[in-house]
Scaffold this motif. Sequence first.
Motif, PDB file in Angstrom:
ATOM      1  N   GLU A 142      -8.248   2.599  -1.920  1.00 19.91           N
ATOM      2  CA  GLU A 142      -7.618   1.975  -3.098  1.00 19.91           C
ATOM      3  C   GLU A 142      -6.091   2.092  -3.037  1.00 19.91           C
ATOM      4  O   GLU A 142      -5.378   1.154  -3.399  1.00 19.91           O
ATOM      5  N   LEU A 143      -5.605   3.245  -2.585  1.00 20.50           N
ATOM      6  CA  LEU A 143      -4.149   3.435  -2.494  1.00 20.50           C
ATOM      7  C   LEU A 143      -3.559   2.402  -1.528  1.00 20.50           C
ATOM      8  O   LEU A 143      -2.519   1.792  -1.813  1.00 20.50           O
ATOM      9  N   ASN A 144      -4.254   2.210  -0.416  1.00 18.27           N
ATOM     10  CA  ASN A 144      -3.828   1.229   0.568  1.00 18.27           C
ATOM     11  C   ASN A 144      -3.719  -0.159  -0.059  1.00 18.27           C
ATOM     12  O   ASN A 144      -2.708  -0.864   0.074  1.00 18.27           O
ATOM     13  N   ARG A 145      -4.750  -0.523  -0.805  1.00 17.73           N
ATOM     14  CA  ARG A 145      -4.801  -1.840  -1.438  1.00 17.73           C
ATOM     15  C   ARG A 145      -3.701  -1.966  -2.510  1.00 17.73           C
ATOM     16  O   ARG A 145      -2.994  -2.980  -2.574  1.00 17.73           O
ATOM     17  N   ALA A 146      -3.534  -0.914  -3.308  1.00 13.58           N
ATOM     18  CA  ALA A 146      -2.522  -0.947  -4.379  1.00 13.58           C
ATOM     19  C   ALA A 146      -1.122  -1.086  -3.787  1.00 13.58           C
ATOM     20  O   ALA A 146      -0.319  -1.907  -4.254  1.00 13.58           O
ATOM     21  N   PHE A 147      -0.826  -0.309  -2.747  1.00 15.18           N
ATOM     22  CA  PHE A 147       0.518  -0.368  -2.154  1.00 15.18           C
ATOM     23  C   PHE A 147       0.780  -1.737  -1.534  1.00 15.18           C
ATOM     24  O   PHE A 147       1.887  -2.271  -1.649  1.00 15.18           O
TER      25      PHE A 147
END
Length: 260
Positions: free
Chosen positions: A38-43
């Motif tokens: 999710e962090l990857n997608r958000a960034f």
Amino acid sequence: YCNFAELMVSVDRDEGTATVTFARPKSLNALCESMMTELNRAFKMLDADDSVRAIVLTGDNVSFAAGADIKEMAKQTYPEALRVNFLAHWTDAFKISKPVIAAVRGHALGGGCEVAMMCDIIYASTDARFAQPEVRLGTIPGAGGTQRLVRAVGKSRAMELCLTGDVLTANEACSLGLVSKVFQPDEVLGAAQKLARKIASQSAPVVKLIKEAVNASQEMSLEAGLAYERRLFHSTFSLDDQKEGMAAFIEKRPAKFTNQ
Ligand code: HXC
């Protein structure tokens, strides 16, 4: 941006900033695969959003992140780790052009310390604690603890920290240069957001070039880094923002940057 289960993402379009908050409080924000995906997608989404110019990454009062999720990791096997290149996507998440400021309260342990070090600037609260305790779990740091920590605090101290798992207090981390500033616990997030606003008010392309140049210093020889810096510097003379910034100085008025 509300479509996340283990992260909170808030965007302030007027100020040009975003705040991403780890939200697995029951496990002290242990960094599981799904949250890091999710962090990857958000960034990636925030990097593509022109209304966002700087990002704050934080946890909660108790924990920034207490490391990779040990319960998930305990059953990992070598063939599987090799097959999926386990943890490689953590580093990928941080390959974005906009600055990321870590606001660290409480635990920043193992992968939590490593994720803080993937950020461009670390602000810490007085109760923040940094360590690489992997040695005590029968493994080694796997997301930069043996590499970025050496560059941040020097070989002798990094070696000692990795070989013992001993904890650095916020003030120790600050005096070693790992952390840029220390604040009271209830002030650190606000201070990081204020810093993000300050960065967001600068020229967007110039901010990107500075991030790229400073990060290149970690990868290049001094000679190559200086040549690269000079070329990036030359490139700024093609920007409206360079014309505006220098004209504003000469005309004794605040600059108004417009390049996206
Ligand atoms: C999974 C974790 C966790 C972790 C804490 N929890 N850290 N779960 N992975 N890394 C869970 C606990 O199991 C517990 O849930 C709940 O969070 C609260 O933790 P407690 O231990 O009860 O809290 P406390 O006594 O306050 O101690 C806090 C602590 C301790 C000192 C931070 O939890 C701790 O030592 N955690 C592990 C820190 C660590 O070794 N991190 C490095 C991980 S390895 P339950 O439901 O069980 O009660 C790593 C390297 C990976 O990151 C390689 C590269 C990324």
